[in-house]
Design a protein around this motif. Structure first.
Motif, PDB file in Angstrom:
ATOM      1  N   UNK A   1      38.178  47.763  13.647  1.00  0.00           N
ATOM      2  CA  UNK A   1      39.055  47.595  14.805  1.00  0.00           C
ATOM      3  C   UNK A   1      38.243  47.443  16.092  1.00  0.00           C
ATOM      4  N   UNK A   2      37.132  48.176  16.191  1.00  0.00           N
ATOM      5  CA  UNK A   2      36.293  48.025  17.378  1.00  0.00           C
ATOM      6  C   UNK A   2      35.730  46.605  17.458  1.00  0.00           C
ATOM      7  N   UNK A   3      35.352  46.074  16.327  1.00  0.00           N
ATOM      8  CA  UNK A   3      34.839  44.699  16.318  1.00  0.00           C
ATOM      9  C   UNK A   3      35.939  43.722  16.709  1.00  0.00           C
ATOM     10  N   UNK A   4      37.133  43.903  16.159  1.00  0.00           N
ATOM     11  CA  UNK A   4      38.228  42.962  16.409  1.00  0.00           C
ATOM     12  C   UNK A   4      38.703  43.025  17.859  1.00  0.00           C
ATOM     13  N   UNK A   5      38.784  44.234  18.422  1.00  0.00           N
ATOM     14  CA  UNK A   5      39.311  44.395  19.783  1.00  0.00           C
ATOM     15  C   UNK A   5      38.207  44.493  20.841  1.00  0.00           C
ATOM     16  N   UNK A   6      36.971  44.228  20.418  1.00  0.00           N
ATOM     17  CA  UNK A   6      35.816  44.180  21.327  1.00  0.00           C
ATOM     18  C   UNK A   6      35.652  45.516  22.067  1.00  0.00           C
ATOM     19  N   UNK A   7      35.458  46.553  21.285  1.00  0.00           N
ATOM     20  CA  UNK A   7      35.203  47.897  21.800  1.00  0.00           C
ATOM     21  C   UNK A   7      33.824  48.327  21.324  1.00  0.00           C
ATOM     22  N   UNK A   8      33.016  48.832  22.222  1.00  0.00           N
ATOM     23  CA  UNK A   8      31.671  49.267  21.867  1.00  0.00           C
ATOM     24  C   UNK A   8      31.736  50.570  21.083  1.00  0.00           C
ATOM     25  N   UNK A   9      31.000  50.614  19.963  1.00  0.00           N
ATOM     26  CA  UNK A   9      30.917  51.825  19.148  1.00  0.00           C
ATOM     27  C   UNK A   9      29.467  51.963  18.701  1.00  0.00           C
ATOM     28  N   UNK A  10      28.714  52.761  19.437  1.00  0.00           N
ATOM     29  CA  UNK A  10      27.276  52.854  19.191  1.00  0.00           C
ATOM     30  C   UNK A  10      26.912  53.885  18.140  1.00  0.00           C
TER      31      UNK A  10
END
Length: 243
Positions: A150-159
């Motif tokens: 979901x982070x990839x799809x909605x362009x959310x950074x998850x380090x």
């Protein structure tokens, strides 16, 4: 002002395994996100009192030995986590949790195990689950539906995936992105959104159960799919968000 313009309470757990009825909390994070303010929060490392499975350690990096040596007593940590969520809910913040059914059920069982009054016995929070929302607004999208997906799809950074604080913040950010993209969600009052998710989550679980039931090699999984959301109750009970 729409609910997505106000603060969220993000919540995430990392655990000793994948069964909320028998496994234990290892790390937890409760964060305050959004509303035009800096993100703040608190995290816990608990000694779960049981072995942490190799699969769980591979995800979150916490070994049994480290949790035993550096972790807080589980009962103290569970009480503080629950208090933090009660405080947020009483302040009117929704609890945002990816796959909320798992985390909230796990916390409930841990509270009961350690003699702590469970969250839902003290207050009935409004809950936002980006997994449920994503499946509702985009049901036919191919690919995975993990938080990383979901982070990839909605362009959310998850380090730092699979650390409780990073995942709690990311769940909030994904929920905000969902609301901002699908504005019809923001036209629902927070309590109504919660109640809609109860229905959507049940429909999604029923679909998964039916898929397992008709698929060779997966039929035995059908019975394990629970339909309740956001909490699998330990006993018969019923309440709505904020009621």
């Amino acid at each position: 002002m729409s609910w997505h313009r106000k603060p969220f309470c993000g919540f995430d757990l990392e655990t000793s395994g994948l069964d909320p009825e028998t496994d234990r909390i290892v790390t937890a994070s409760v964060v305050r996100y959004g509303g035009g303010q800096p993100t703040t929060g608190r995290s816990w490392l608990a000694d779960p009192g049981v072995e942490i499975s190799a699969g769980a350690t591979a995800l979150h990096g916490i070994t049994t030995e480290y949790a035993r040596s550096a972790g807080r007593p589980a009962a103290e940590a569970i009480a503080e986590i629950t208090d933090a969520l009660v405080e947020a809910a009483e302040a009117g913040l929704p609890i945002v949790a990816m796959n909320a059914q798992f985390d909230l059920t796990m916390l409930d069982r841990e509270a009961r195990r350690h003699g702590v009054m469970p969250l839902f016995d003290r207050v009935v929070p409004c809950v936002i689950d980006p997994r449920v929302l994503d499946k509702k607004v985009d049901p036919f999208r191919k690919g995975g539906r993990t938080l990383t997906d979901l982070c990839r799809h909605y362009v959310v950074q998850l380090d730092e995936a699979h650390t409780a604080e990073a995942d709690a913040v990311a769940a909030c950010a994904v929920s905000w992105k969902l609301a901002n993209r699908y504005r019809w969600l923001t036209r629902l009052e927070l309590g109504d959104l919660h109640e809609q998710q109860v229905t959507w989550a049940r429909e999604q679980a029923e679909g998964l159960r039916e898929y397992f039931a008709r698929t060779d090699g997966k039929r035995e999984w059908a019975a394990s799919v629970r339909l309740e959301w956001p909490l699998v109750p330990a006993m018969n009970s019923g309440a709505g968000c904020g009621r």
